[in-house]
Design a protein around this motif. Structure first.
Motif, PDB file in Angstrom:
ATOM      1  N   ALA A 877       0.805  -1.334  -0.011  1.00 24.40           N
ATOM      2  CA  ALA A 877      -0.126   0.016  -0.036  1.00 24.40           C
ATOM      3  C   ALA A 877       0.893   1.357   0.106  1.00 24.40           C
ATOM      4  CB  ALA A 877      -0.893   0.002   0.995  1.00 24.40           C
ATOM      5  N   LEU A 878       2.150   1.217   0.503  1.00 25.94           N
ATOM      6  CA  LEU A 878       2.899   2.065   0.547  1.00 25.94           C
ATOM      7  C   LEU A 878       3.203   2.919  -1.035  1.00 25.94           C
ATOM      8  CD1 LEU A 878       4.891   4.240   1.990  1.00 25.94           C
ATOM      9  CD2 LEU A 878       6.681   2.656   1.669  1.00 25.94           C
ATOM     10  N   TRP A 879       3.293   2.123  -2.025  1.00 29.01           N
ATOM     11  CA  TRP A 879       3.535   2.677  -3.209  1.00 29.01           C
ATOM     12  C   TRP A 879       2.117   3.486  -3.556  1.00 29.01           C
ATOM     13  CZ3 TRP A 879       8.028   3.586  -3.861  1.00 29.01           C
ATOM     14  CH2 TRP A 879       9.029   2.621  -3.571  1.00 29.01           C
ATOM     15  N   GLU A 880       1.014   3.027  -3.273  1.00 28.52           N
ATOM     16  CA  GLU A 880      -0.007   3.562  -3.695  1.00 28.52           C
ATOM     17  C   GLU A 880      -0.202   5.070  -2.892  1.00 28.52           C
ATOM     18  OE1 GLU A 880      -2.063   2.945  -6.110  1.00 28.52           O
ATOM     19  OE2 GLU A 880      -1.140   1.109  -6.533  1.00 28.52           O
ATOM     20  N   LEU A 881       0.256   4.880  -1.611  1.00 28.22           N
ATOM     21  CA  LEU A 881       0.312   6.239  -0.813  1.00 28.22           C
ATOM     22  C   LEU A 881       1.065   7.273  -1.612  1.00 28.22           C
ATOM     23  CD1 LEU A 881       0.125   4.866   2.770  1.00 28.22           C
ATOM     24  CD2 LEU A 881      -1.422   6.511   1.540  1.00 28.22           C
ATOM     25  N   VAL A 882       2.242   6.883  -2.017  1.00 25.75           N
ATOM     26  CA  VAL A 882       3.191   7.480  -2.694  1.00 25.75           C
ATOM     27  C   VAL A 882       2.683   8.120  -4.007  1.00 25.75           C
ATOM     28  CG1 VAL A 882       5.495   7.845  -3.976  1.00 25.75           C
ATOM     29  CG2 VAL A 882       5.295   6.653  -1.513  1.00 25.75           C
ATOM     30  N   ARG A 883       2.041   7.210  -4.666  1.00 28.21           N
ATOM     31  CA  ARG A 883       1.283   7.763  -5.850  1.00 28.21           C
ATOM     32  C   ARG A 883       0.191   8.628  -5.508  1.00 28.21           C
ATOM     33  NH1 ARG A 883      -3.148   7.299  -7.989  1.00 28.21           N
ATOM     34  NH2 ARG A 883      -3.950   5.739  -6.649  1.00 28.21           N
ATOM     35  N   ILE A 884      -0.583   8.563  -4.661  1.00 24.54           N
ATOM     36  CA  ILE A 884      -1.725   9.271  -4.137  1.00 24.54           C
ATOM     37  C   ILE A 884      -1.146  10.686  -3.830  1.00 24.54           C
ATOM     38  CG2 ILE A 884      -3.511   9.886  -2.675  1.00 24.54           C
ATOM     39  CD1 ILE A 884      -3.786   6.775  -2.509  1.00 24.54           C
ATOM     40  N   SER A 885      -0.054  10.633  -3.017  1.00 25.55           N
ATOM     41  CA  SER A 885       0.503  12.076  -2.886  1.00 25.55           C
ATOM     42  C   SER A 885       1.094  12.769  -3.973  1.00 25.55           C
ATOM     43  CB  SER A 885       1.601  11.677  -1.828  1.00 25.55           C
ATOM     44  OG  SER A 885       2.922  11.112  -2.268  1.00 25.55           O
ATOM     45  N   ARG A 886       1.230  11.913  -5.109  1.00 23.95           N
ATOM     46  CA  ARG A 886       1.809  12.835  -6.284  1.00 23.95           C
ATOM     47  C   ARG A 886       0.855  12.966  -7.235  1.00 23.95           C
ATOM     48  NH1 ARG A 886       7.116   9.075  -6.588  1.00 23.95           N
ATOM     49  NH2 ARG A 886       8.300  10.567  -5.224  1.00 23.95           N
ATOM     50  N   ASP A 887       0.082  12.243  -7.564  1.00 27.33           N
ATOM     51  CA  ASP A 887      -0.927  12.524  -8.635  1.00 27.33           C
ATOM     52  C   ASP A 887      -2.435  12.318  -8.335  1.00 27.33           C
ATOM     53  OD1 ASP A 887       1.215  10.310 -10.328  1.00 27.33           O
ATOM     54  OD2 ASP A 887      -0.777   9.549  -9.619  1.00 27.33           O
ATOM     55  N   CYS A 888      -2.926  12.120  -7.293  1.00 23.91           N
ATOM     56  CA  CYS A 888      -4.334  12.100  -6.850  1.00 23.91           C
ATOM     57  C   CYS A 888      -4.908  13.447  -7.204  1.00 23.91           C
ATOM     58  CB  CYS A 888      -4.589  11.891  -5.584  1.00 23.91           C
ATOM     59  SG  CYS A 888      -6.317  12.021  -5.124  1.00 23.91           S
ATOM     60  N   SER A 889      -6.096  13.254  -8.040  1.00 26.52           N
ATOM     61  CA  SER A 889      -6.608  14.404  -8.964  1.00 26.52           C
ATOM     62  C   SER A 889      -7.217  15.474  -7.684  1.00 26.52           C
ATOM     63  CB  SER A 889      -7.556  14.066  -9.723  1.00 26.52           C
ATOM     64  OG  SER A 889      -8.720  13.394  -9.088  1.00 26.52           O
ATOM     65  N   ARG A 890      -7.313  14.901  -6.577  1.00 25.49           N
ATOM     66  CA  ARG A 890      -7.942  15.709  -5.388  1.00 25.49           C
ATOM     67  C   ARG A 890      -6.865  16.413  -4.638  1.00 25.49           C
ATOM     68  NH1 ARG A 890     -13.160  13.565  -2.619  1.00 25.49           N
ATOM     69  NH2 ARG A 890     -12.293  14.983  -0.879  1.00 25.49           N
ATOM     70  N   GLU A 891      -6.920  17.624  -4.681  1.00 26.83           N
ATOM     71  CA  GLU A 891      -5.882  18.299  -3.824  1.00 26.83           C
ATOM     72  C   GLU A 891      -5.586  17.853  -2.590  1.00 26.83           C
ATOM     73  OE1 GLU A 891      -5.473  22.578  -4.688  1.00 26.83           O
ATOM     74  OE2 GLU A 891      -3.962  22.561  -3.247  1.00 26.83           O
ATOM     75  N   ASP A 892      -6.828  18.204  -1.592  1.00 27.26           N
ATOM     76  CA  ASP A 892      -6.868  17.769  -0.351  1.00 27.26           C
ATOM     77  C   ASP A 892      -6.513  16.205   0.076  1.00 27.26           C
ATOM     78  OD1 ASP A 892      -9.290  16.671  -1.584  1.00 27.26           O
ATOM     79  OD2 ASP A 892     -10.420  17.038   0.063  1.00 27.26           O
ATOM     80  N   ILE A 893      -6.659  15.260  -1.086  1.00 24.07           N
ATOM     81  CA  ILE A 893      -6.267  13.918  -0.597  1.00 24.07           C
ATOM     82  C   ILE A 893      -4.784  13.811  -0.714  1.00 24.07           C
ATOM     83  CG2 ILE A 893      -6.683  11.511  -1.205  1.00 24.07           C
ATOM     84  CD1 ILE A 893      -9.430  12.169  -1.656  1.00 24.07           C
ATOM     85  N   ARG A 894      -4.262  14.321  -1.828  1.00 19.19           N
ATOM     86  CA  ARG A 894      -2.957  14.634  -2.213  1.00 19.19           C
ATOM     87  C   ARG A 894      -2.328  15.025  -1.071  1.00 19.19           C
ATOM     88  NH1 ARG A 894      -3.580  17.132  -7.144  1.00 19.19           N
ATOM     89  NH2 ARG A 894      -2.551  19.082  -6.468  1.00 19.19           N
ATOM     90  N   ALA A 895      -2.674  16.241  -0.384  1.00 21.13           N
ATOM     91  CA  ALA A 895      -1.970  16.767   0.667  1.00 21.13           C
ATOM     92  C   ALA A 895      -1.972  15.997   1.948  1.00 21.13           C
ATOM     93  CB  ALA A 895      -2.407  17.930   0.927  1.00 21.13           C
ATOM     94  N   LEU A 896      -3.168  15.071   1.989  1.00 16.21           N
ATOM     95  CA  LEU A 896      -3.228  14.380   3.314  1.00 16.21           C
ATOM     96  C   LEU A 896      -2.334  13.112   3.229  1.00 16.21           C
ATOM     97  CD1 LEU A 896      -4.949  13.475   5.796  1.00 16.21           C
ATOM     98  CD2 LEU A 896      -6.483  12.185   4.371  1.00 16.21           C
ATOM     99  N   ALA A 897      -2.276  12.673   1.992  1.00 13.56           N
ATOM    100  CA  ALA A 897      -1.300  11.361   1.647  1.00 13.56           C
ATOM    101  C   ALA A 897       0.216  11.824   2.218  1.00 13.56           C
ATOM    102  CB  ALA A 897      -1.430  10.659   0.439  1.00 13.56           C
ATOM    103  N   LEU A 898       0.558  13.032   1.475  1.00 17.33           N
ATOM    104  CA  LEU A 898       1.916  13.733   1.632  1.00 17.33           C
ATOM    105  C   LEU A 898       2.094  13.872   3.198  1.00 17.33           C
ATOM    106  CD1 LEU A 898       4.227  14.453  -0.048  1.00 17.33           C
ATOM    107  CD2 LEU A 898       3.259  16.711   0.298  1.00 17.33           C
ATOM    108  N   ARG A 899       1.158  14.338   3.878  1.00 16.93           N
ATOM    109  CA  ARG A 899       1.336  14.834   5.438  1.00 16.93           C
ATOM    110  C   ARG A 899       1.576  13.435   6.072  1.00 16.93           C
ATOM    111  NH1 ARG A 899      -2.921  17.822   6.025  1.00 16.93           N
ATOM    112  NH2 ARG A 899      -4.263  16.344   7.113  1.00 16.93           N
ATOM    113  N   ILE A 900       0.720  12.277   5.747  1.00 13.68           N
ATOM    114  CA  ILE A 900       1.007  11.020   6.450  1.00 13.68           C
ATOM    115  C   ILE A 900       2.345  10.377   6.145  1.00 13.68           C
ATOM    116  CG2 ILE A 900       0.132   8.682   6.522  1.00 13.68           C
ATOM    117  CD1 ILE A 900      -2.708  10.061   5.721  1.00 13.68           C
TER     118      ILE A 900
END
Ligand code: ADP
Ligand code: MG
Length: 919
Positions: A877-900
Motif C-alpha cells: 500500500a505504501l506505493w499507492e500512498l506515494v502515488r496518491i501523494s503525487r498525482d491524486c486529482s483531488r488536492e486535499d487527498i494528495r496533501a493528506l497522503a503527503l502529510r501522512i
C-alpha cells in the motif's frame, strides 16, 4: 403533409422571428446576426418584414413558426452480416412510428423510451424520408430563409444513403440532395433566379473543395456586421438542370474518394457539405417598395433597384459519430484523433448550449460550427436526421446518437408531459367516478335495508291491530247477544207472568210439551196463551233468529277478514324473502366492485411507476453523465428535485402516494399477485428515494416489509428494487440501527449470494456501504459479517458494484479512523484483519474514478494510524500512498497522503530503506 406537420407541429415561438431574407442594395439591410444565437435574435426591421410577408404571399404568421430543430430518427434495416451474427438477438431498438417513439432496450426487462418529431422505420421509403425531413426546409429556403439538413450517426447506419444516394439502379432510392434540387429547380424561374452549388469536405479542420481538389485550404469568411458566412475560395457552379447537378455530385464523390485515399483516411471521418445558394428576384412588390424608398419615376416607368432574395440550403453528411479510439489504433496520432472529432464535438456543444438556452454558444470553436453559423437554428430552418442501426452490439453508439438527437430537439417533450397529465387526470376522474358509484351503492343498500325493516314493522303492526280489533268485535258481539238473550228471556217471563195474572186459568195451555206434562216446570202450572199472543211471540222469535243470523254473518265477515290479513302477511313474508335475496346480490356486487377497485389501483401503480421511470430515464438521458457521487443510488430523484418544476409536472409517485396511501401500497407488497408485488416494491423504492418520505415509510413498517421481502421473495427484480429502497432508507442513522437490529446484514448477504444481476449487487453493496458510515454500528457490522459480505461482492467485476464496495470500505475506514483517534478503538484495522487490503491495493488506481477516489480515501484513513503501517507496507500500500501523494486529482487527498507519509516513522523508515527521498 410534411410541410404542414413541420409548421403545425411547432411548439412555442420565442420573440419576434427575424427573416434571414436579404434585400440586395437595400440600405437598411437587416442583420440576420448569428443564427446560432437564436435567442438574441432581434426583430427584423419593419420594411424587410412587411416585404417578406407580402411577397411570399403567405398568410402564415412568422411569429408562430417554430425555430426548434426538428429531429427525425431513421433505423437502417439489418444488413447481411447482422442477419447472421445477430440472428438470435432482438434488435436493440423498437420503433413506434405512430406514437413517434423509440424504445431503446436496456436489458431483458427494461427499456428507455424517447420521442422524436418523426420516427422512420427500416421500411421508410426515401421519398417519405425526404418529405418528412427535408421538404419543409427546402420550402422555407425557397421562401428566403436559410436552411440546414444534417445527418448524424455511427458509420454504416445510413447517413450517406439518406442524403447522397444517387439512385442510379433504382430511381426510388434517390437521396435528399437530389430530391431537394429537383424541388428547387421546379420552383425557381430560369430567367430571373439563380441556383448555384458548392460541395466541400471538412477533414481535420481543413475545408477542401470537392469540385476542385487543388483547392484544399478554403477559408471561411464571416461578415462581422451581417453575420453572413461565405467561402469566397470555393468553386460555385450554377445549376440549370438536375442532370448537371447529379454529374456534380458524382464528381464530388470521386474527388472525395481520391482526397481521402491521399490522406489515408476514410470518408466516414470527414464531413461532406453541400451548399445550395438560391438568388430569387422578388416581383409584385416593387412599386410600393420603391415609393417607400423614394425611388424616382421617369416617364411613368419606375426606376427601382432590383430586389433579390438570397438564401442558402446546407446539407451536411456528418462524420461518423463513433468515438475514435484515443490510443490511435487506426493509425491516428492523438492530435489527429482530437481534431477529427473536434468539429463534431463542437457541434454537440453548440447544440447543448442552445438546448439549455445558454448565454454563450461556442460557435467559434470549430470550422463546422462556423460554417453553419448562419444556417442553423435561429431564423434558419433546421432538420436533423439521426441514423441508427438495429444491432444490439452497437447499443452504446446507438444510445449516444439518440441522446444527441434528444438534445437537438431542444424543447423538452411537451407532448409527452401533456399525455402523462392527460392520463393522470383520466385515471383520477375514473377513481372519482368509482368512489361515487361505491357511495351510491352503499346509500342504496342502506335504503333497502331501512325499507325492508319499515315494511316488516308495519306489517306486524297491522296484523296485531287487526287481531286486536277482531277480538274486540267478537267480544262486543258476544256481549250484545248475551244481553239481548237475557233481556228477551226477562221480557218473556214478565209477559208470561202478566198473562197468567190476566187470564187466571184454563184457556189455552201453552207449554214446552204438548202432552201436558212439563218436567222442567217443576210443578209450575202450564200457561195458556191466546192465539194473538202466540203469533206475537212467534214474531219476536223470528226477529231474534234474524238478529242472531246477522251476528253470525258479522262473525263470518270478521273471520274472512282475518284470513285476508293472514294472506297479506304471507305475501309480505315472500316479499321480504325476495328483498333479502336482492340484498345478498347487492353484497356480491359490492365485493366485485371492490375487487375491481383493487385491480385498478394496481394498474394505476404500475402505470404511474412506468411513467415515472420513463421520465427519469429521459431526465437521466438529458443529464448526460452517469452519476458517480456518494449518493449515486438516488440520482434520479435528486435530479428531479433540482429540476425546475415549472413545467407543471409533479412527481407522479408522490401523487400516487397521496391518492393510494402508503398503507395500501405497503399491503400490496404482500399481494398474491407477483406483478402487483413487483410494482408495489418499485413504488415503495421510488418513495424511499425521497428523503421526505423515508420517515413515513419506516413508521408504517415499510422497512420491515422490505427486509421481509428479501427473505420471502425469490424474484430477483423484487430483491434488486427492495435492496435499492433499503439502501436509500439506510442513509439515515436511526434507520441504519433498525436495519441492523432486524438482521439486515444477513438478509443483504443472502440476497447478494443469490444475485445474478450486477445491479442487485450494486443495491446491496450500496445499502451496506451506507451502514458502514455509522460510527455506532462498526463493531456490530463487523461481527455480523458486513465487511466480509462487502468484500464477497468484488467477484462481480461490474464497476457500479465495485464503486459501492469501495465507498463502503472508505466509509468504514473513516469511522474506524475516527474511533482510533478518539481512543475508543485499539489494535489494527478491522479491514486489514478481514483481508480487505489486497483488494484495496489492487484497485487503488482503478481507472473508474468513483472506485479510485473512495479507495484513495480509505488508504489515507488506514495510513493515519501507525499501527496499520507495517501491514500496509507488506501489502504494497505504501506505493499507492506515494502515488496518491503525487498525482491524486483531488488536492486535499494528495496533501493528506503527503502529510501522512512525512509524519509516519514506519513509512519514513521504509522509504529511507528503499532510498526514496521523501523529506
Ligand atoms: P453511413 O454514411 O452512415 O456510414 P451508409 O449510408 O454508407 O452509412 O450506409 C451503410 C450501408 O447500409 C450501405 O451499404 C447502405 O446501402 C446501407 N443502408 C443504409 N441505410 C439503408 C436503408 N435505409 N435501406 C437499405 N440499405 C441501407
Ligand atoms: Mg457515409
Amino acid at each position: 403533409m410534411s410541410s404542414n406537420s413541420y409548421r403545425n407541429g411547432s411548439s412555442i415561438a420565442r420573440g419576434g422571428g427575424g427573416g434571414a431574407m436579404k434585400v440586395e442594395n437595400h440600405s437598411s439591410k437587416y442583420s440576420p446576426s448569428s443564427a446560432f444565437k437564436s435567442k438574441v435574435q432581434q426583430p427584423t426591421p419593419s420594411s424587410s418584414t412587411s416585404l417578406r410577408r407580402s411577397s411570399t404571399g403567405s398568410s402564415r404568421d412568422d411569429s408562430t413558426v417554430s425555430r426548434r430543430v426538428r429531429v427525425a430518427v431513421r433505423l437502417r434495416p439489418r444488413n447481411a452480416e447482422e442477419m447472421v451474427a445477430d440472428a438470435d438477438f432482438a434488435d436493440c431498438v423498437e420503433l413506434q412510428p405512430e406514437l413517434k417513439r423509440l424504445k431503446l432496450r436496456k436489458n431483458n426487462w427494461d427499456s428507455d423510451t424517447y420521442e422524436f418529431d418523426e420516427v422512420l422505420t427500416e421500411f421508410a421509403s426515401q421519398k417519405r424520408v425526404y418529405e418528412v425531413v427535408a421538404k419543409p426546409v427546402v420550402e422555407s429556403v425557397l421562401e428566403g430563409y436559410n436552411g440546414t439538413v444534417m445527418a448524424y450517426g455511427q458509420t454504416g447506419t445510413g447517413k450517406t444513403y439518406t442524403l447522397g444516394r444517387l439512385g442510379e439502379e433504382d430511381a426510388a432510392d434517390r437521396g435528399i440532395m437530389l430530391r431537394a434540387m429537383e424541388d428547387i429547380l421546379a420552383e425557381v424561374s430560369p430567367e430571373n433566379d439563380l441556383v448555384s452549388v458548392s460541395y466541400l469536405q471538412l477533414y481535420m479542420e481543413t475545408v477542401q473543395d470537392l469540385l476542385n481538389p487543388a483547392n484544399d485550404s478554403i477559408s471561411i469568411v464571416e461578415d462581422p456586421k451581417s453575420g453572413d458566412v461565405s467561402l469566397p475560395g470555393a468553386t460555385l457552379v450554377e445549376i440549370r438542370d438536375h442532370k448537371c447537378f447529379k454529374g456534380l455530385l458524382q464528381l464530388g464523390e470521386a474527388h472525395r474518394f481520391a482526397a481521402n485515399t491521399k490522406l489515408n483516411t476514410e470518408s466516414s471521418r470527414s464531413h461532406a457539405i453541400l451548399m445550395v445558394h438560391i438568388k430569387r428576384s422578388v416581383k409584385g412588390r416593387n412599386s410600393s417598395l420603391s415609393s417607400e424608398n423614394g425611388s424616382m419615376t421617369l416617364m411613368g416607368k419606375t426606376l427601382k433597384p432590383p430586389v433579390v432574395r438570397k438564401s442558402k440550403l446546407v446539407i451536411v453528411d456528418l462524420a461518423g459519430s463513433e468515438r475514435i479510439d484515443k490510443s490511435g489504433s487506426e493509425g491516428h496520432t492523438l492530435e489527429e484523433a482530437k481534431s477529427i472529432n473536434l468539429s463534431l464535438s463542437a457541434l454537440g456543444k453548440c447544440i447543448n448550449a442552445l438546448a439549455e438556452n445558454s448565454a454563450h454558444v461556442p460557435v467559434r470553436d470549430s470550422k463546422l460550427t462556423r460554417l453553419l453559423r448562419d444556417s442553423f437554428g435561429g431564423t434558419a430552418r433546421t432538420s436533423l436526421v439521426i441514423t441508427i442501426g438495429p444491432s444490439p452490439r452497437h447499443r452504446g453508439e446507438t444510445s449516444s446518437t439518440i441522446m444527441f438527437g434528444q438534445r437537438a430537439m431542444k424543447v423538452e417533450n411537451m407532448v409527452k408531459i401533456k399525455e402523462e397529465f392527460d392520463y393522470k387526470s383520466l385515471s383520477r376522474r375514473l377513481e372519482i367516478q368509482l368512489d361515487k358509484l361505491i357511495a351510491e351503492h352503499e346509500r342504496q343498500q342502506k335504503a333497502f335495508q331501512d325499507e325492508i325493516e319499515r315494511m316488516a314493522l308495519e306489517a306486524q303492526k297491522r296484523i296485531s291491530e287487526v287481531e286486536l280489533s277482531y277480538a274486540d268485535a267478537l267480544e262486543k258481539e258476544k256481549l250484545r247477544c248475551q244481553t239481548d238473550y237475557v233481556e228477551s228471556v226477562k221480557r218473556l217471563e214478565e209477559e208470561w207472568k202478566e198473562k197468567q195474572e190476566k187470564h187466571g186459568h184454563g184457556k189455552v195451555k201453552v207449554g214446552p210439551s204438548d202432552d201436558g206434562i212439563d218436567q222442567k216446570s217443576n210443578g209450575v202450572p202450564p200457561v195458556l196463551f191466546s192465539p194473538g199472543e202466540v203469533a206475537e211471540i212467534k214474531q219476536k222469535l223470528h226477529s231474534e233468529i234474524l238478529l242472531r243470523k246477522a251476528a253470525e254473518a258479522e262473525i263470518d265477515n270478521l273471520k274472512s277478514q282475518l284470513i285476508h290479513w293472514k294472506q297479506t302477511e304471507a305475501a309480505r313474508n315472500a316479499e321480504l324473502l325476495k328483498l333479502r335475496k336482492m340484498l345478498e346480490d347487492e353484497v356480491g356486487q359490492k365485493a366485485k366492485l371492490e375487487e375491481e377497485i383493487e385491480m385498478l389501483q394496481s394498474q394505476l401503480l404500475q402505470i404511474s411507476f412506468e411513467a415515472d421511470e420513463s421520465r427519469r430515464n429521459l431526465d437521466r438521458g438529458m443529464g448526460g453523465n452517469t452519476p458517480s457521487s456518494m449518493d449515486s443510488l438516488m440520482p434520479e430523484v435528486k435530479h428531479q428535485q433540482l429540476r425546475n418544476s415549472g413545467d407543471g409536472e409533479k412527481a407522479s409517485v408522490v401523487k400516487l402516494f397521496e391518492q393510494v396511501g402508503l398503507h395500501k401500497i405497503l399491503t400490496l407488497l404482500e399481494s398474491e399477485d407477483a406483478d402487483v408485488r413487483i410494482h408495489a416494491v418499485k413504488v415503495v423504492a421510488n418513495l424511499a428515494a425521497e428523503e421526505s418520505n423515508q420517515e413515513k415509510i419506516v413508521e408504517a413498517g415499510g422497512l420491515t416489509s422490505l427486509l421481509t421481502l428479501l427473505r420471502s421473495s425469490n424474484d430477483e427484480t423484487v430483491h434488486r428494487v427492495a435492496a435499492g429502497a433499503i439502501a436509500n432508507l439506510a442513509m439515515n442513522e436511526t434507520n441504519q440501527e433498525l436495519i441492523m437490529s432486524q438482521g439486515g446484514i444477513s438478509l443483504l448477504s443472502m440476497t447478494a449470494a443469490k444475485a445474478q444481476d450486477p445491479q442487485t449487487l450494486r443495491m446491496v453493496a450500496g445499502a451496506i456501504a451506507n451502514l458502514c458510515g455509522n460510527n455506532k454500528l462498526q463493531a456490530k457490522l463487523r461481527a455480523e459479517g458486513g465487511v466480509r459480505a462487502l468484500l464477497g461482492m468484488v467477484g462481480c467485476r461490474h464497476p457500479d458494484v465495485l464503486a459501492q464496495v469501495a465507498r463502503g470500505i472508505a466509509n468504514f475506514a473513516k469511522c474506524e479512523s475516527r474511533a482510533s483517534s478518539q481512543g475508543t478503538k485499539g489494535g489494527r484495522s478491522v479491514l486489514i484483519e478481514d483481508g480487505a487490503l489486497p483488494w484495496i491495493v489492487q484497485n487503488a488506481n482503478n481507472e473508474a474514478s468513483p472506485i479510485r477516489r473512495h479507495i484513495e480515501l480509505a488508504l489515507c484513513h488506514l495510513a493515519q494510524h501507525e499501527i496499520n503501517a507495517k501491514e500496509m507496507i507488506n501489502g504494497g500500500a505504501l506505493w499507492e500512498l506515494v502515488r496518491i501523494s503525487r498525482d491524486c486529482s483531488r488536492e486535499d487527498i494528495r496533501a493528506l497522503a503527503l502529510r501522512i507519509l512525512k509524519s509516519s516513522p514506519t513509512f519514513q523508515a521504509e522509504l529511507k530503506r528503499l532510498r526514496v527521498d521523501y523529506g
